[in-house]
Scaffold this motif. Structure first.
Motif, mmCIF file in Angstrom:
data_model
loop_
_atom_site.group_PDB
_atom_site.id
_atom_site.type_symbol
_atom_site.label_atom_id
_atom_site.label_comp_id
_atom_site.label_asym_id
_atom_site.label_seq_id
_atom_site.Cartn_x
_atom_site.Cartn_y
_atom_site.Cartn_z
ATOM 1 N N PHE A 1 0.831 -1.209 0.000
ATOM 2 C CA PHE A 1 0.000 0.000 0.000
ATOM 3 C C PHE A 1 0.861 1.253 0.000
ATOM 4 O O PHE A 1 0.556 2.230 -0.689
ATOM 5 N N ARG A 2 1.923 1.234 0.768
ATOM 6 C CA ARG A 2 2.788 2.414 0.865
ATOM 7 C C ARG A 2 3.554 2.685 -0.432
ATOM 8 O O ARG A 2 4.067 3.792 -0.627
ATOM 9 N N LYS A 3 3.638 1.725 -1.324
ATOM 10 C CA LYS A 3 4.296 1.923 -2.620
ATOM 11 C C LYS A 3 3.406 2.683 -3.607
ATOM 12 O O LYS A 3 3.899 3.238 -4.585
ATOM 13 N N LEU A 4 2.096 2.693 -3.343
ATOM 14 C CA LEU A 4 1.172 3.392 -4.240
ATOM 15 C C LEU A 4 1.354 4.900 -4.128
ATOM 16 O O LEU A 4 1.755 5.403 -3.069
ATOM 17 N N PRO A 5 1.044 5.640 -5.191
ATOM 18 C CA PRO A 5 1.129 7.104 -5.100
ATOM 19 C C PRO A 5 0.196 7.624 -3.996
ATOM 20 O O PRO A 5 -0.866 7.036 -3.753
ATOM 21 N N PRO A 6 0.561 8.719 -3.348
ATOM 22 C CA PRO A 6 -0.304 9.284 -2.301
ATOM 23 C C PRO A 6 -1.719 9.524 -2.830
ATOM 24 O O PRO A 6 -1.904 10.052 -3.928
ATOM 25 N N GLY A 7 -2.716 9.115 -2.053
ATOM 26 C CA GLY A 7 -4.112 9.333 -2.415
ATOM 27 C C GLY A 7 -4.677 8.345 -3.419
ATOM 28 O O GLY A 7 -5.835 8.465 -3.815
ATOM 29 N N ASP B 1 3.231 -6.242 -4.025
ATOM 30 C CA ASP B 1 2.790 -5.118 -4.857
ATOM 31 C C ASP B 1 1.294 -5.237 -5.083
ATOM 32 O O ASP B 1 0.759 -6.351 -5.179
ATOM 33 N N VAL B 2 0.628 -4.097 -5.201
ATOM 34 C CA VAL B 2 -0.791 -4.067 -5.531
ATOM 35 C C VAL B 2 -0.907 -4.211 -7.039
ATOM 36 O O VAL B 2 -0.268 -3.472 -7.799
ATOM 37 N N LEU B 3 -1.669 -5.191 -7.476
ATOM 38 C CA LEU B 3 -1.882 -5.415 -8.904
ATOM 39 C C LEU B 3 -2.996 -4.483 -9.368
ATOM 40 O O LEU B 3 -4.122 -4.557 -8.873
#
Length: 173
Positions: free
Chosen positions: A79-85, A166-168
């Motif tokens: 989750f923390r790898k995703l762009p903010p927001g 990673d989020v797919l």
């Protein structure tokens, strides 16, 4: 490609027709995820979108055509790898689609995934691709993201749950 969508939509409709489960059953999936103590954000998202109940209903109340499910559980680090927001700026329907994309239509063990090479249907109606990048180590790809499939949190029929880092992201999200 259209047949993949039709199959996934039929599978989803069959799952949605399953009777509602009580709170005791829903905790079973939570127990699997909580046991690893690294899925707080995923659990909240699964609860908020109702996908947790959808998955649990499929497991607890299988219809005659049900062949199990396989879940790629992304941890809090993912989750923390995703762009903010990224998550916060999605509609409920987009969040549901994101989570349905992490669920394969069909039960696969780790060894079973290790022998696959190609597209596999998801509950979102869009296939993920299983890739054998290393011997006996399956990877899963959304096209924009590729991540290793780690050893299972559980792989008892009718559901298997695998850790991924990673989020797919489904196409178009």
């Amino acid at each position: 490609m259209a047949s993949h969508r039709v199959f996934a939509l039929l599978a989803l409709l069959l799952v949605l027709q399953a009777p509602a489960s009580d709170a005791q059953h829903t905790k079973e999936v939570i127990v699997i995820l909580n046991h690893a103590n690294q899925f707080r954000m995923l659990i909240k998202l699964l609860q908020d979108t109702g996908i947790l109940n959808l998955i649990q209903n499929a497991i607890d109340n299988p219809n005659p055509n049900f062949q199990g499910i396989t879940v790629f559980a992304f941890n809090d680090v993912a989750f923390r790898k995703l762009p903010p927001g990224f998550i916060e700026n999605r509609t409920l329907a987009q969040k549901r689609r994101l989570l349905q994309y992490q669920v394969l239509v069909g039960f696969f063990t780790f060894n079973g995934l290790s022998t696959l090479n190609g597209p596999v249907n998801t509950l979102a109606g869009v296939p993920l691709t299983i890739v054998q990048a290393l011997p006996s180590r399956p990877f899963v790809s959304s096209g924009s993201v590729i991540t290793a499939v780690k050893n299972p949190l559980t792989e008892d029929f009718s559901a298997s749950v695998f850790l991924v880092f990673d989020v797919l992201i489904p196409p178009g999200l």
